[in-house]
Design a protein around this motif. Sequence first.
Motif: not given
Length: 261
Positions: A118-126, A154-159
Amino acid sequence: MKPLNTLLKSALLSATLVTTGYSLPVAAQSYPPAVQQLIDRGVSIKGTFDAPGGMIGYVGDMQGRGVAFYLTPDKEHVVVGPMLDEKGNNLTEPKIQELVLGPQNENAWRQLEDADWVRDGDADAPVVIYTFTDPNCPYCHRFRQAAEPWIDTGRVQLRHILVGILKQDSLPKAATIIGTENPSAALAENQQSYSEGGIEVDRQIVSDHAKQIQANNKLMSSLGLSATPSTYYRNSNGNVLKKQGAPRPDELEEIMGSKMP
């Protein structure tokens, strides 16, 4: 006195050694009896290398942990423990990372990419970080709180690889989150209401999606992980590293890939 196996395991889990080169083991290779003793105790040899003083170094794996030891020139003794240079630097850690931990973690990363997360954060986060999360885990909750500044900017997305291992309702909660129309929103709801017991379980959703959480549980076990959160991330060199348990404050910037926003 502690049993030999206990002493050996304790020493091997932190053992390191200076190296100047290495070669991968050959199938069906025979080893000196001193080395075979370690193999019989659970060490899987991954590579050999030249070491100072005419010694032969070995890099191996023991219960998912990288280990290093060396055989004396008479081939009758094995020394287990760290070898440091004159400045106290650990000289073998890069080889253990290269030959054992690196390949293990890269393989794990590929499995995590293909898992139900489950994505947590911006899908485009690098910066992408995979973390095993139990909905009832207080340390997962705190890790998410600590990561919030990086996620919000928007720097990180936790999966989140949702698992159900801590309490009786952990799996139902995880299945409810992953099975809703908007899993990311359900995950956020569980985070926000954590102190009140978290998300309300939907039995129908659980019935339809429990197998996904069971598969995540199995994946976690297959990777030799025993704690939540367990987190995989890439460092500045692109190497995949692993952190079991809640990161310390001084570890967060490395895991998140930048200084705190």
